[in-house]
Design a protein around this motif. Structure first.
Motif, mmCIF file in Angstrom:
data_model
loop_
_atom_site.group_PDB
_atom_site.id
_atom_site.type_symbol
_atom_site.label_atom_id
_atom_site.label_comp_id
_atom_site.label_asym_id
_atom_site.label_seq_id
_atom_site.Cartn_x
_atom_site.Cartn_y
_atom_site.Cartn_z
ATOM 1 N N PHE A 239 1.052 -1.187 0.061
ATOM 2 C CA PHE A 239 -0.006 0.023 -0.025
ATOM 3 C C PHE A 239 0.623 1.193 -0.062
ATOM 4 O O PHE A 239 0.368 2.367 0.715
ATOM 5 N N TYR A 240 2.120 1.220 -0.561
ATOM 6 C CA TYR A 240 3.049 2.388 -0.872
ATOM 7 C C TYR A 240 3.167 2.936 0.663
ATOM 8 O O TYR A 240 3.613 2.286 1.536
ATOM 9 N N ASP A 241 2.999 4.339 0.752
ATOM 10 C CA ASP A 241 3.174 4.949 2.102
ATOM 11 C C ASP A 241 2.144 4.772 3.064
ATOM 12 O O ASP A 241 2.184 5.532 4.016
ATOM 13 N N GLU A 242 1.339 4.141 2.666
ATOM 14 C CA GLU A 242 0.189 3.561 3.627
ATOM 15 C C GLU A 242 0.540 1.832 3.968
ATOM 16 O O GLU A 242 -0.798 1.700 4.518
ATOM 17 N N SER A 243 1.374 1.299 3.845
ATOM 18 C CA SER A 243 1.577 0.100 4.027
ATOM 19 C C SER A 243 1.608 -0.107 5.603
ATOM 20 O O SER A 243 1.083 -1.032 6.198
ATOM 21 N N GLY A 244 2.196 0.751 6.551
ATOM 22 C CA GLY A 244 2.348 0.550 7.856
ATOM 23 C C GLY A 244 0.910 0.414 8.447
ATOM 24 O O GLY A 244 0.437 0.062 9.221
ATOM 25 N N GLU A 245 0.030 1.558 7.858
ATOM 26 C CA GLU A 245 -1.208 1.857 8.253
ATOM 27 C C GLU A 245 -2.144 0.640 8.057
ATOM 28 O O GLU A 245 -3.023 0.309 8.914
ATOM 29 N N PHE A 246 -2.120 0.148 6.755
ATOM 30 C CA PHE A 246 -2.990 -0.948 6.392
ATOM 31 C C PHE A 246 -2.450 -2.320 7.412
ATOM 32 O O PHE A 246 -3.506 -3.053 7.878
ATOM 33 N N THR A 247 -1.346 -2.370 7.563
ATOM 34 C CA THR A 247 -0.711 -3.455 8.649
ATOM 35 C C THR A 247 -1.442 -3.344 9.710
ATOM 36 O O THR A 247 -1.841 -4.253 10.443
ATOM 37 N N PHE A 248 -1.386 -1.879 10.337
ATOM 38 C CA PHE A 248 -1.754 -1.679 11.448
ATOM 39 C C PHE A 248 -3.212 -1.919 11.978
ATOM 40 O O PHE A 248 -3.553 -2.308 12.897
ATOM 41 N N LYS A 249 -3.986 -1.414 10.734
ATOM 42 C CA LYS A 249 -5.559 -1.620 10.867
ATOM 43 C C LYS A 249 -6.081 -3.005 10.500
ATOM 44 O O LYS A 249 -7.026 -3.299 11.147
ATOM 45 N N VAL A 250 -5.521 -3.564 9.428
ATOM 46 C CA VAL A 250 -5.948 -4.780 8.909
ATOM 47 C C VAL A 250 -5.286 -6.089 9.401
ATOM 48 O O VAL A 250 -5.842 -7.077 9.716
ATOM 49 N N GLY A 251 -3.932 -6.009 9.164
ATOM 50 C CA GLY A 251 -3.171 -7.076 9.744
ATOM 51 C C GLY A 251 -2.806 -8.157 8.930
ATOM 52 O O GLY A 251 -2.813 -9.530 9.110
ATOM 53 N N LEU A 252 -3.274 -8.048 7.209
ATOM 54 C CA LEU A 252 -2.888 -8.977 6.406
ATOM 55 C C LEU A 252 -2.270 -8.622 5.303
ATOM 56 O O LEU A 252 -2.226 -7.532 4.945
ATOM 57 N N PRO A 253 -1.517 -9.464 4.638
ATOM 58 C CA PRO A 253 -0.800 -9.108 3.664
ATOM 59 C C PRO A 253 -1.739 -8.664 2.306
ATOM 60 O O PRO A 253 -2.886 -9.424 2.258
ATOM 61 N N GLY A 254 -1.525 -7.544 1.466
ATOM 62 C CA GLY A 254 -2.562 -7.202 0.696
ATOM 63 C C GLY A 254 -1.980 -6.560 -0.475
ATOM 64 O O GLY A 254 -0.681 -5.999 -0.514
ATOM 65 N N LYS A 255 -2.782 -6.023 -1.430
ATOM 66 C CA LYS A 255 -2.061 -5.156 -2.456
ATOM 67 C C LYS A 255 -3.424 -4.307 -3.238
ATOM 68 O O LYS A 255 -4.433 -4.949 -3.179
ATOM 69 N N SER A 256 -3.106 -2.949 -3.206
ATOM 70 C CA SER A 256 -4.292 -2.212 -3.735
ATOM 71 C C SER A 256 -3.908 -1.858 -5.243
ATOM 72 O O SER A 256 -2.869 -1.947 -5.627
ATOM 73 N N GLY A 257 -4.978 -1.376 -5.881
ATOM 74 C CA GLY A 257 -4.733 -0.797 -7.160
ATOM 75 C C GLY A 257 -5.744 0.771 -7.285
ATOM 76 O O GLY A 257 -6.501 0.871 -6.651
ATOM 77 N N ILE A 258 -5.034 1.541 -8.201
ATOM 78 C CA ILE A 258 -6.175 2.804 -8.259
ATOM 79 C C ILE A 258 -7.242 2.627 -9.118
ATOM 80 O O ILE A 258 -8.267 3.599 -9.033
ATOM 81 N N GLY A 259 -7.818 1.447 -9.187
ATOM 82 C CA GLY A 259 -8.931 1.371 -9.780
ATOM 83 C C GLY A 259 -10.010 1.064 -8.570
ATOM 84 O O GLY A 259 -11.309 1.005 -8.748
ATOM 85 N N GLY A 260 -9.539 0.998 -7.152
ATOM 86 C CA GLY A 260 -10.337 0.978 -6.210
ATOM 87 C C GLY A 260 -10.094 -0.472 -5.748
ATOM 88 O O GLY A 260 -11.134 -0.779 -4.714
#
Ligand code: GLN
Length: 304
Positions: A239-260
């Motif tokens: 999640f780029y510069d939000e990877s820490g936030e995603f880990t903090f809040k969700v706690g799973l490996p993930g990948k986003s795209g700008i299509g939403g």
């Protein structure tokens, strides 16, 4: 675990809450999508499938495709790929150029655009017909013969993708791109243009929940160690510069795209695809992140 009850409850709560952010206007095809679209699909390794909302509507998976290109390059070349790029979170936006100057053209990781372009270059050097062979690989590992590029979206990105052209040329100036920049960006724009539904997305990524083996038939796509490492990079850089936030809040490996779209994986358990086009300031789906945060909170299941 009553996934169905929890998914239904969280989906309804998120739908009745705020939908902040903006639909990406990066290319017209993305801007066309209604901000109210919202779909979720979970597929578990014990054969549970649960879909909600717009889970059968196709959308542009964009940067989520970087996981497939990394998988293919890693499968073909193994650890050698890490001579050309790193595995560190960049802490910068997905399309940033800034670190490349001091890092001498070695991108921090394969999920920022710079790193994904180097992976594209690696694949082009390895394959006779990169676009066709990559698509065949994605169709094979996902067990979905219907997947294809959207020529319209690829052409639209090609017409406006000045930053990606700049990134590719800049990296080439350091000698870390072997092929012609226009060939590399053309391949990159094509892989970003793949369209999928939440259902297809969730099924496609089961190999990362299943230790690197396909869900149907247990055929090895990559080794268990490679699957672990790709999950680790998704966790730290997805999640780029939000990877820490995603880990903090969700706690799973993930990948986003700008299509939403967002794909999140619980290794050993399930893969879940979420889609909602309104993006936050970091380019990640607002509702998608909120949904996953509440989902892992209510299931009390995360990798931590
Ligand atoms: N195609 C987009 C780009 O290169 C992908 C970015 C994304 O999904 N974050 O800018």
């Amino acid at each position: 675990m009553d996934y169905k009850r929890i998914i239904t409850h969280v989906f309804n709560e998120i739908t009745s809450g705020e939908n902040l952010g903006q639909v990406s206007a990066y290319i017209p095809e993305l801007a066309e999508k209604s901000p109210d679209k919202f779909g979720v699909y979970l597929t578990s390794l014990n054969h549970l499938e649960i879909g909600m909302g717009d889970h059968q509507e196709k959308f542009s998976i964009q940067s989520i495709a970087k996981v497939f290109s990394l998988t293919m390059a890693y499968k073909m070349l193994g650890e050698k790929i890490w001579e050309r790029l790193g595995v560190e979170p960049s802490g910068t936006a997905f399309n940033s150029l800034v670190q490349l100057e001091t890092d001498k053209g070695i991108p921090r990781n394969p999920f920022i655009n710079a790193g994904a372009l180097v992976i594209c270059d690696i694949l082009i050097s390895q394959l006779k017909n990169p676009k066709a062979e990559f698509l065949a690989f994605v169709r094979e590992i996902t067990g979905n013969k219907k997947l294809s590029y959207s020529e319209k979206i690829a052409a639209s990105e090609k017409a406006t993708g000045y930053r990606n052209v700049a990134l590719c040329n800049f990296i080439k100036s350091f000698g870390n791109i072997e092929n012609a920049p226009e060939v590399v960006t053309d391949f990159y724009f094509h892989l970003c243009s793949i369209e999928m539904t939440c259902e297809e997305l969730s099924k496609a990524f089961l190999y990362l929940a299943n230790g690197g083996k396909t869900f149907d038939g247990n055929n090895p796509v990559i080794t268990t160690s490679q699957a672990k490492r790709i999950n680790a990079i998704m966790q730290t850089c997805g999640f780029y510069d939000e990877s820490g936030e995603f880990t903090f809040k969700v706690g799973l490996p993930g990948k986003s795209g700008i299509g939403g779209g967002i794909i999140a994986i619980h290794p050993g358990k399930y893969s879940i695809g979420v889609w909602s086009p309104c993006l936050n300031a970091k380019g990640n789906s607002y509702r998608g992140m909120k949904f996953l945060e509440q989902f892992t909170t209510e299931t009390r299941l995360s990798i931590f």
